[in-house]
Design an enzyme around this catalytic site. Structure first.
Site, PDB file in Angstrom:
ATOM      1  N   HIS A  21       4.556  -1.786  -0.512  1.00  0.00           N
ATOM      2  CA  HIS A  21       4.067  -1.343   0.797  1.00  0.00           C
ATOM      3  C   HIS A  21       4.461   0.120   1.056  1.00  0.00           C
ATOM      4  O   HIS A  21       3.604   0.969   1.329  1.00  0.00           O
ATOM      5  CB  HIS A  21       4.649  -2.252   1.893  1.00  0.00           C
ATOM      6  CG  HIS A  21       4.254  -1.865   3.276  1.00  0.00           C
ATOM      7  ND1 HIS A  21       3.277  -2.528   3.980  1.00  0.00           N
ATOM      8  CD2 HIS A  21       4.694  -0.880   4.102  1.00  0.00           C
ATOM      9  CE1 HIS A  21       3.127  -1.963   5.173  1.00  0.00           C
ATOM     10  NE2 HIS A  21       3.987  -0.959   5.274  1.00  0.00           N
ATOM     11  N   GLU A  22       5.758   0.388   0.934  1.00  0.00           N
ATOM     12  CA  GLU A  22       6.227   1.752   1.229  1.00  0.00           C
ATOM     13  C   GLU A  22       5.659   2.751   0.227  1.00  0.00           C
ATOM     14  O   GLU A  22       5.392   3.902   0.565  1.00  0.00           O
ATOM     15  CB  GLU A  22       7.757   1.810   1.249  1.00  0.00           C
ATOM     16  CG  GLU A  22       8.416   0.903   2.295  1.00  0.00           C
ATOM     17  CD  GLU A  22       7.890   1.071   3.713  1.00  0.00           C
ATOM     18  OE1 GLU A  22       7.395   2.165   4.041  1.00  0.00           O
ATOM     19  OE2 GLU A  22       7.957   0.094   4.491  1.00  0.00           O
ATOM     20  N   HIS A  58       2.396   4.023   1.346  1.00  0.00           N
ATOM     21  CA  HIS A  58       2.561   5.144   2.299  1.00  0.00           C
ATOM     22  C   HIS A  58       2.865   6.438   1.538  1.00  0.00           C
ATOM     23  O   HIS A  58       2.347   7.504   1.863  1.00  0.00           O
ATOM     24  CB  HIS A  58       3.723   4.857   3.260  1.00  0.00           C
ATOM     25  CG  HIS A  58       3.410   3.855   4.340  1.00  0.00           C
ATOM     26  ND1 HIS A  58       2.384   4.031   5.238  1.00  0.00           N
ATOM     27  CD2 HIS A  58       4.011   2.684   4.686  1.00  0.00           C
ATOM     28  CE1 HIS A  58       2.363   2.990   6.097  1.00  0.00           C
ATOM     29  NE2 HIS A  58       3.330   2.167   5.774  1.00  0.00           N
ATOM     30  N   GLU A 117      -1.248   2.933   7.576  1.00  0.00           N
ATOM     31  CA  GLU A 117      -0.948   1.535   7.270  1.00  0.00           C
ATOM     32  C   GLU A 117      -1.978   0.954   6.301  1.00  0.00           C
ATOM     33  O   GLU A 117      -1.644   0.081   5.495  1.00  0.00           O
ATOM     34  CB  GLU A 117      -0.893   0.742   8.580  1.00  0.00           C
ATOM     35  CG  GLU A 117      -0.248  -0.620   8.471  1.00  0.00           C
ATOM     36  CD  GLU A 117       1.236  -0.604   8.094  1.00  0.00           C
ATOM     37  OE1 GLU A 117       1.850   0.474   8.013  1.00  0.00           O
ATOM     38  OE2 GLU A 117       1.773  -1.712   7.862  1.00  0.00           O
TER      39      GLU A 117
END
Ligand code: ZN
Length: 524
Positions: free
Chosen positions: A288-289, A292, A318
């Site tokens: 997830h990170e 980003h 997101e």
């Protein structure tokens, strides 16, 4: 490790440049560069505080950050900046043909930032800082004590300040909540977001009911003992596989995982946390990170150290993390290519678990209490609950004191669960204590955009699954960089979406994705 090279200008990806021969624009460019640098330094202090700083330095760091905030605010609110913006706006209006999209965006974003800094009076900014800082402390204490009453009056104060903030920012606004939402998702009107989330709710609730009536998926083997160091080593390996550039980033531990851009596209860092009883949560959070970070590392170098050198909105940001965490990270195709990596890291139990069972377990659906642990299907219901509540709170339709009952009723109605206490109910998220009203819906917008971008990506790469299954991931990052990442904040969220996919926000893509996926996983 593949480093990301600047995009070459082609017909499909024209060069990004500012028209710095014009004195008006050059002045504005230099003034906003200082703001961009100060913002990055501010973020570095924060990163250090959350990852490296000794506990005893908390006090002095707080003072240092406050000083830097004052300097930053002075730059953003400077009358000289206001004049420079006005001149640049006049130049743009007189000779639009002389300016690029980057020029126009620079002026637009400078105006936004200056307006926000000048419209909020100093006494309000001070009150707000105190209320959220005390509120955050009381929220933590109330959470530990499982007693909402210890935080209720702080939340009342914060809600009141949110209304004031909306009033200062746009005195003519009919719906104060829309003003707050606009600070996170500029360029999208609230009605569009409401419509999308409503469509999502109408599709999700019956699909969830069908899933809940089906045979539950076994995920017992994902729990066990998975030592910290081995999980971190696996995280680094997964990051390497999905192309995270350790020459321009690093991975550290933090209480709440986050990515921070400290000078995109040169320095974008990740954090994670490890639960030794759960092998999946750390890997999913790392992917997830990294999504980003891919965004910020893919921003065109021409935007470096400018106020356009970050992601364009919370929802688009997101969408990039959700793409890597969910659309890729929970797909059968990705794990077909990478399951051996997990099996090498943890032979027990995964040498004994067939790939198909692992992928099904990754996609297990459950009505649950905690948003950050929710599966892809129920996640949006967690968001919709917060969205409905915070709109009503700001509009004064419900009172803070009544929140526990309202929260619990909605959890029962939408997810079929009832929190045993408010710490795993309405006090689970930090956002409201930090004054982040209008932020929650952008999580679901991110999911919508992710599915919408993925549909376009699939058109560009119809062999996507086959390539993922062979272990390739670079082609996805390159597509994202060329279509989404490189533009930084030049285009606002929905405008960017239109440019990439040919249409504005359309939740039908997410609904189709969820329906197809969970029909398959649960054999509906
Ligand atoms: Zn995120």
């Amino acid at each position: 490790m593949a480093t990301i090279t600047p995009t070459k200008a082609t017909k499909a990806t024209p060069a990004i440049a500012f028209n710095l021969k014009t004195a008006t624009l050059r002045t504005l460019f230099e003034m906003t560069r200082t703001i961009a640098d100060l913002d990055a330094i501010r973020a570095l202090l924060d990163w250090d505080q959350q990852t490296q700083m000794p506990l005893g330095a908390n006090g002095v760091r707080g003072e240092q950050i406050a000083t830097l905030e004052t300097v930053l605010h002075a730059h953003k609110a400077a009358p000289a900046l206001g004049k420079a913006i006005a001149k640049a706006e006049a130049a743009l209006a007189a000779h639009p043909e002389r300016f690029s999209d980057a020029d126009r965006a620079l002026v637009r974003e400078a105006r936004r930032s200056h307006a926000e800094a000048t419209k909020l009076p100093e006494h309000f900014v001070r009150d707000y800082a105190v209320a959220t800082s005390v509120g955050w402390e009381h929220w933590q204490a109330a959470r530990t004590a499982q007693d909402f009453s210890l935080f209720a009056s702080d939340l009342e104060r914060i809600v009141d300040l949110q209304r004031q903030k909306a009033q200062y920012l746009d005195p003519a606004a009919k719906v104060p909540y829309a003003v707050l939402f606009d600070t996170f998702e500029p360029g999208m009107d609230l009605a569009t977001c409401e419509q999308a989330l409503d469509q999502l709710r109408q599709a999700t609730v019956p699909l969830l009911k069908r899933v809940q009536a089906a045979q539950q998926v076994d995920n017992g083997f994902l729990q066990g003992t998975f030592p910290h160091d081995q999980q971190m080593a696996l995280s680094r390996r997964i990051l390497a596989i999905i192309g995270y550039d350790f020459d321009h980033g690093r991975l550290d531990l933090a209480a709440h995982p986050f990515m921070t851009g400290l000078g995109s596209p040169d320095d974008d860092r990740l954090t994670t946390r490890v639960d030794e009883h759960d092998v999946v949560s750390c890997q999913m959070s790392v992917m997830h990170e990294c999504g980003h970070a891919h965004y910020e590392l893919g921003i065109d170098p021409a935007l470096k150290r400018t106020i356009l050198g970050g992601g364009t909105s919370s929802g688009i940001h997101e969408s990039q993390s959700r793409t890597w965490e969910n659309i890729i990270g929970r797909s059968a195709a990705f794990w077909q290519g990478q399951y051996h990596v997990l099996q090498d890291a943890f032979p027990t139990p995964f040498k004994q678990v067939p790939l198909a069972d692992f992928v099904r377990a990754l996609n297990r659906v459950e009505g649950s209490l905690i948003r950050v642990e929710a599966d892809e299907l129920t996640y949006n219901l967690h968001i919709i609950i917060r969205f409905e509540i915070e709109k009503d709170l700001i509009a004064g339709k419900i009172a803070v004191r009544d929140l526990p009952g309202i929260w619990n009723q909605k959890y029962y109605d939408y997810l079929g669960v009832t929190p045993p206490n408010d710490s795993v109910g309405l006090m689970q998220d930090v956002h409201w204590s930090a004054g982040l009203f209008g932020y929650f819906p952008t999580y679901s917008l991110g999911n919508c955009y992710a599915a919408q971008f993925a549909a376009t990506l699939r058109q560009a790469h119809p062999d996507m699954d086959a390539r993922l299954a062979q272990g390739e991931t670079g082609f996805i990052r390159e597509w994202q960089r060329d279509t989404i990442h490189r533009w930084g904040s030049i285009y606002q969220g929905d405008d960017l979406c239109r440019r990439v996919t040919g249409e504005g926000l359309n939740p039908a893509h997410l609904i189709a994705y969820l329906t197809e996926k969970f029909t398959r996983v649960y054999g509906l």
